[in-house]
Write a protein that holds these residues in place. Sequence first.
Motif, mmCIF file in Angstrom:
data_model
loop_
_atom_site.group_PDB
_atom_site.id
_atom_site.type_symbol
_atom_site.label_atom_id
_atom_site.label_comp_id
_atom_site.label_asym_id
_atom_site.label_seq_id
_atom_site.Cartn_x
_atom_site.Cartn_y
_atom_site.Cartn_z
ATOM 1 N N ARG A 1 -0.463 6.663 5.778
ATOM 2 C CA ARG A 1 -1.280 6.148 4.686
ATOM 3 C C ARG A 1 -1.488 7.231 3.628
ATOM 4 O O ARG A 1 -1.772 8.377 3.936
ATOM 5 C CB ARG A 1 -2.629 5.691 5.242
ATOM 6 N N VAL B 1 2.449 -1.253 8.655
ATOM 7 C CA VAL B 1 2.514 -2.201 7.537
ATOM 8 C C VAL B 1 3.386 -3.374 7.971
ATOM 9 O O VAL B 1 4.529 -3.188 8.370
ATOM 10 C CB VAL B 1 3.085 -1.541 6.272
ATOM 11 N N SER B 2 2.830 -4.584 7.895
ATOM 12 C CA SER B 2 3.535 -5.797 8.302
ATOM 13 C C SER B 2 3.779 -6.663 7.075
ATOM 14 O O SER B 2 2.840 -7.111 6.413
ATOM 15 C CB SER B 2 2.691 -6.563 9.338
ATOM 16 N N MET C 1 -0.530 4.214 10.255
ATOM 17 C CA MET C 1 -0.737 2.799 9.961
ATOM 18 C C MET C 1 0.523 2.005 10.256
ATOM 19 O O MET C 1 1.629 2.547 10.275
ATOM 20 C CB MET C 1 -1.102 2.605 8.483
ATOM 21 N N HIS D 1 1.606 -8.656 2.530
ATOM 22 C CA HIS D 1 1.549 -7.681 3.604
ATOM 23 C C HIS D 1 0.144 -7.629 4.187
ATOM 24 O O HIS D 1 -0.832 -8.092 3.576
ATOM 25 C CB HIS D 1 1.926 -6.289 3.083
ATOM 26 N N LYS D 2 0.055 -7.073 5.379
ATOM 27 C CA LYS D 2 -1.239 -6.711 5.949
ATOM 28 C C LYS D 2 -1.045 -5.446 6.761
ATOM 29 O O LYS D 2 0.088 -5.078 7.114
ATOM 30 C CB LYS D 2 -1.803 -7.831 6.821
ATOM 31 N N GLN D 3 -2.144 -4.778 7.026
ATOM 32 C CA GLN D 3 -2.085 -3.571 7.829
ATOM 33 C C GLN D 3 -2.564 -3.885 9.242
ATOM 34 O O GLN D 3 -3.554 -4.587 9.432
ATOM 35 C CB GLN D 3 -2.934 -2.476 7.199
ATOM 36 N N ASN E 1 8.054 -4.932 10.178
ATOM 37 C CA ASN E 1 6.962 -3.998 10.437
ATOM 38 C C ASN E 1 7.463 -2.555 10.435
ATOM 39 O O ASN E 1 8.485 -2.238 11.047
ATOM 40 C CB ASN E 1 6.326 -4.325 11.786
ATOM 41 N N PHE F 1 2.439 4.164 1.425
ATOM 42 C CA PHE F 1 2.711 4.694 2.758
ATOM 43 C C PHE F 1 4.108 5.285 2.792
ATOM 44 O O PHE F 1 4.954 4.990 1.956
ATOM 45 C CB PHE F 1 2.548 3.609 3.827
ATOM 46 N N PRO G 1 0.843 -1.207 0.000
ATOM 47 C CA PRO G 1 0.000 0.000 0.000
ATOM 48 C C PRO G 1 0.872 1.249 0.000
ATOM 49 O O PRO G 1 2.044 1.207 0.381
ATOM 50 C CB PRO G 1 -0.776 -0.126 1.320
#
Length: 383
Positions: free
Chosen positions: A230, A250-251, A248, A259-261, A225, A208, A206
């Motif tokens: 964002r 970001v991982s 946010m 990835h996930k948030q 992480n 960022f 995403p």
Amino acid sequence: MDMAAQHPTAALLLCEVVMEILSWVPAKPLTRFKLVCKSWNSIISHPHFVKLHLHRSPKNAILLFTRAQALTLGEEEKQSLVLSSVESFIQNPSSSLDAQENRHSLHVEDWVSGSCNGLVCVADILFHSNDDICDIWFRLWNPLTGFVSVNTPCLRANVHNSFGFGYDESSDSYKVVTVIPDSSGTVTAHVYSFRDGSWKTINSLPAFLFYAEDNNGHFIGGTLNWLGLRNPRGDDYDWADVTLDMLMIVSFDLKSDTHKQILLPKGIDEMPREEPILGVWGNRLYLLHDYNNTHFIAWQMKEFGDENSWTQLLKISFHHLGVETLFPEFIFENGNIFMLRGRHCFEEVFYDRRDNSVKRINNLANNSYFIAFDYVESLVQPC
């Protein structure tokens, strides 16, 4: 019964007993024990033993990357890496930083991008005359054994990048990730596997922007992480214009390259005056920030990845700490001790929440600044 027939079994049993005993010995003596005899050298060098020993090693040391400023005109800036136990550092930080026996020299161009399982990932950065472009090479280094990997192939990137270093257990591979946002808001991740010896590009992150003060990815649970903004407008920002909904985490998963948030704690209801930071100790993720420029707050994610497990661990006034304003830097002893930096001078503040005590050290780094990493001595030497 033929006793000779029992010798192979007896020898194997003896080897297992020796391995079990040696696996509890600290890493530094083991580097000398390899010289005792061929069988001990074989045991200590075996990959199975190295992993067993790492699993049983207590995380009782920190890694301090220091970059000393030139004190006189024309003096070359010097950089070094210092190892110290947590206990020694907290009791006498200045002596720990000045101890020559635990100091390792680094090149001026080097930057430590992370530490994992006793390995340090070092970035060698060459800036071009065009200030927006640089070439980066990475290498792995075990300060205890002296192991140094070959450099990665060169990665050309813009200077607005961030590094992260960690371990992918599924492939038994150490990986470095370089995250690069551009002026259009697009974010690209370049992932290098030291086992495979190759770079690959991930374009699905995403949009960022990470903070300049906290630009190393934090390794925990097989992920790296970053705390960032964002949908930033361009490659820079004014903190005064940032709102809570822009923050946010970001991982990035090193196994799946996905990835996930992660949402910030629900209890944050006001923008910090200064940029918050992430921290990791053991297997816990921490978020550290100020509140209304009057209090320091620490959150702990008790179960990594579970956003409902965020817990406010600490809220302490600047007045109690004896400062007007400060920046969080590092966490020790399972979230019990916090190291904070004063704003206008080289002052470090140590707060121990177990007994509510405060310790302040002036000019700790002797006109230099340093970055601390969680570290464990090991015998790891990856392929």
